[in-house]
Design a protein around this motif. Sequence first.
Motif, PDB file in Angstrom:
ATOM      1  N   UNK A 175       0.867  -1.171   0.000  1.00 43.12           N
ATOM      2  CA  UNK A 175       0.000   0.000   0.000  1.00 43.12           C
ATOM      3  C   UNK A 175       0.906   1.223   0.000  1.00 43.12           C
ATOM      4  N   UNK A 176       0.794   2.050  -1.031  1.00 43.44           N
ATOM      5  CA  UNK A 176       1.762   3.132  -1.182  1.00 43.44           C
ATOM      6  C   UNK A 176       1.204   4.191  -2.122  1.00 43.44           C
ATOM      7  N   UNK A 177       1.475   5.453  -1.821  1.00 40.23           N
ATOM      8  CA  UNK A 177       1.114   6.531  -2.738  1.00 40.23           C
ATOM      9  C   UNK A 177       2.014   6.553  -3.959  1.00 40.23           C
ATOM     10  N   UNK A 178       3.230   5.999  -3.812  1.00 42.08           N
ATOM     11  CA  UNK A 178       4.268   6.102  -4.836  1.00 42.08           C
ATOM     12  C   UNK A 178       4.583   4.728  -5.415  1.00 42.08           C
ATOM     13  N   UNK A 179       5.012   4.707  -6.666  1.00 36.70           N
ATOM     14  CA  UNK A 179       5.362   3.442  -7.307  1.00 36.70           C
ATOM     15  C   UNK A 179       6.652   2.849  -6.760  1.00 36.70           C
ATOM     16  N   UNK A 180       7.603   3.695  -6.387  1.00 37.12           N
ATOM     17  CA  UNK A 180       8.899   3.239  -5.839  1.00 37.12           C
ATOM     18  C   UNK A 180       9.608   2.271  -6.771  1.00 37.12           C
ATOM     19  N   UNK A 181       9.568   2.574  -8.064  1.00 36.03           N
ATOM     20  CA  UNK A 181      10.195   1.726  -9.081  1.00 36.03           C
ATOM     21  C   UNK A 181      11.437   2.368  -9.696  1.00 36.03           C
ATOM     22  N   UNK A 182      11.973   3.368  -9.055  1.00 32.75           N
ATOM     23  CA  UNK A 182      13.161   4.036  -9.598  1.00 32.75           C
ATOM     24  C   UNK A 182      14.392   3.149  -9.459  1.00 32.75           C
ATOM     25  N   UNK A 183      15.321   3.300 -10.390  1.00 39.51           N
ATOM     26  CA  UNK A 183      16.616   2.627 -10.297  1.00 39.51           C
ATOM     27  C   UNK A 183      17.441   3.230  -9.167  1.00 39.51           C
ATOM     28  N   UNK A 184      17.330   4.540  -9.023  1.00 39.60           N
ATOM     29  CA  UNK A 184      17.976   5.265  -7.930  1.00 39.60           C
ATOM     30  C   UNK A 184      17.289   6.616  -7.814  1.00 39.60           C
ATOM     31  N   UNK A 185      17.552   7.301  -6.712  1.00 49.92           N
ATOM     32  CA  UNK A 185      17.017   8.651  -6.539  1.00 49.92           C
ATOM     33  C   UNK A 185      18.092   9.490  -5.880  1.00 49.92           C
ATOM     34  N   UNK A 186      18.394  10.628  -6.483  1.00 52.03           N
ATOM     35  CA  UNK A 186      19.478  11.497  -6.004  1.00 52.03           C
ATOM     36  C   UNK A 186      20.783  10.720  -5.884  1.00 52.03           C
ATOM     37  N   UNK A 187      21.000   9.782  -6.815  1.00 47.41           N
ATOM     38  CA  UNK A 187      22.226   9.004  -6.831  1.00 47.41           C
ATOM     39  C   UNK A 187      22.281   7.868  -5.840  1.00 47.41           C
ATOM     40  N   UNK A 188      21.182   7.589  -5.154  1.00 40.67           N
ATOM     41  CA  UNK A 188      21.166   6.577  -4.100  1.00 40.67           C
ATOM     42  C   UNK A 188      20.356   5.364  -4.553  1.00 40.67           C
ATOM     43  N   UNK A 189      21.020   4.232  -4.747  1.00 44.12           N
ATOM     44  CA  UNK A 189      20.323   3.024  -5.185  1.00 44.12           C
ATOM     45  C   UNK A 189      19.472   2.410  -4.084  1.00 44.12           C
ATOM     46  N   UNK A 190      19.680   2.839  -2.831  1.00 47.99           N
ATOM     47  CA  UNK A 190      18.873   2.362  -1.718  1.00 47.99           C
ATOM     48  C   UNK A 190      17.938   3.446  -1.180  1.00 47.99           C
ATOM     49  N   UNK A 191      17.568   4.368  -2.047  1.00 49.09           N
ATOM     50  CA  UNK A 191      16.590   5.383  -1.669  1.00 49.09           C
ATOM     51  C   UNK A 191      15.248   4.734  -1.368  1.00 49.09           C
ATOM     52  N   UNK A 192      14.454   5.404  -0.547  1.00 48.62           N
ATOM     53  CA  UNK A 192      13.095   4.934  -0.263  1.00 48.62           C
ATOM     54  C   UNK A 192      12.231   4.897  -1.514  1.00 48.62           C
ATOM     55  N   UNK A 193      12.682   5.542  -2.599  1.00 46.65           N
ATOM     56  CA  UNK A 193      11.928   5.548  -3.857  1.00 46.65           C
ATOM     57  C   UNK A 193      12.260   4.367  -4.758  1.00 46.65           C
ATOM     58  N   UNK A 194      13.063   3.412  -4.276  1.00 46.52           N
ATOM     59  CA  UNK A 194      13.482   2.267  -5.093  1.00 46.52           C
ATOM     60  C   UNK A 194      12.963   0.931  -4.564  1.00 46.52           C
ATOM     61  N   UNK A 195      12.096   0.957  -3.560  1.00 45.07           N
ATOM     62  CA  UNK A 195      11.756  -0.259  -2.814  1.00 45.07           C
ATOM     63  C   UNK A 195      11.081  -1.321  -3.676  1.00 45.07           C
ATOM     64  N   UNK A 196      10.100  -0.937  -4.475  1.00 46.35           N
ATOM     65  CA  UNK A 196       9.402  -1.929  -5.295  1.00 46.35           C
ATOM     66  C   UNK A 196      10.343  -2.543  -6.319  1.00 46.35           C
ATOM     67  N   UNK A 197      11.243  -1.747  -6.882  1.00 44.57           N
ATOM     68  CA  UNK A 197      12.229  -2.301  -7.812  1.00 44.57           C
ATOM     69  C   UNK A 197      13.092  -3.341  -7.120  1.00 44.57           C
ATOM     70  N   UNK A 198      13.564  -3.050  -5.913  1.00 45.33           N
ATOM     71  CA  UNK A 198      14.358  -4.029  -5.174  1.00 45.33           C
ATOM     72  C   UNK A 198      13.535  -5.277  -4.856  1.00 45.33           C
ATOM     73  N   UNK A 199      12.282  -5.094  -4.487  1.00 47.59           N
ATOM     74  CA  UNK A 199      11.434  -6.242  -4.154  1.00 47.59           C
ATOM     75  C   UNK A 199      11.284  -7.171  -5.353  1.00 47.59           C
ATOM     76  N   UNK A 200      11.240  -6.609  -6.545  1.00 45.60           N
ATOM     77  CA  UNK A 200      11.073  -7.419  -7.745  1.00 45.60           C
ATOM     78  C   UNK A 200      12.332  -8.198  -8.119  1.00 45.60           C
TER      79      UNK A 200
END
Length: 265
Positions: free
Chosen positions: A119-144
């Motif tokens: 359950x999330x407002x955001x897709x969180x499918x980014x490869x990285x965010x602000x150069x950080x591969x472990x950003x909170x915006x990458x979670x769904x990509x990591x889960x996959x």
Amino acid sequence: MFPGAAADREDAAYALVGAPLDASTSFRPGARFGPRRVRTFGEQFDDYDRHTGRHFTDLSVYDHGDVGPTADTAEYLDFLTSAIAEFDRDGAVPLLVGGEHTVTVAAVRALSPDVFVCLDAHLDLRESYAGDEYSHATVTRHALSVADRAIVLGARTGSEAEWDRADAEDVTVVPPEEVPGWTPDFDGTAYLSVDIDAADPGFAPGTGTPEPFGLSPREMRDAVRSVAPQTVGFDIVEVNDRDDGQAATLAAKLLRAYVFAHADA
């Protein structure tokens, strides 16, 4: 200690772990206070659950306390993965309380579910965010990288590249207006992650990246109850200290709703 989580570790059916990571928050920090606030604002609830006819104190929940972050996020995730995997081996269902959403990566790695439900407002499918591969915006990509499929309930924003990735067969996005009519449609085991920003910020303003036009608390509770029976673990994340306890109160109630529904199944 989370209220009612009075079981000893060796007798635990559920193991609650606080994960106060606050390393990559991109707008309003404070997720490090999430575990503390969820425990505090959970004190007000009755032990008895009318929906299941059960008492929380009878469900053998153990509170392990917080696993504090290190300076290196990747190292911290490895350590957290080991801790969660140990509880899983001992037969306790992990309950992770964040902290930023990145901590979910550790739980998914430890439990290897077939399906990642979030359950999330955001897709969180980014490869990285602000150069950080472990950003909170990458979670769904990591889960996959572990799960075969991701289902994101309540998503309403993302980059163009994220929406393109979400069109792939292994991702299902259920917009907020369709969540009330959604029922689980997958086989195998699932991991359930609840980012509190799935809620409309009018209900849970205390989060790092609030996004309007979200879910109601009742819609979130119903989704948690429906998914819980198929899950091997659960988390509630992204609660911070920027409100009067609304987000933490909702988070604590959703955690209890998960435990009641999972135990009842």
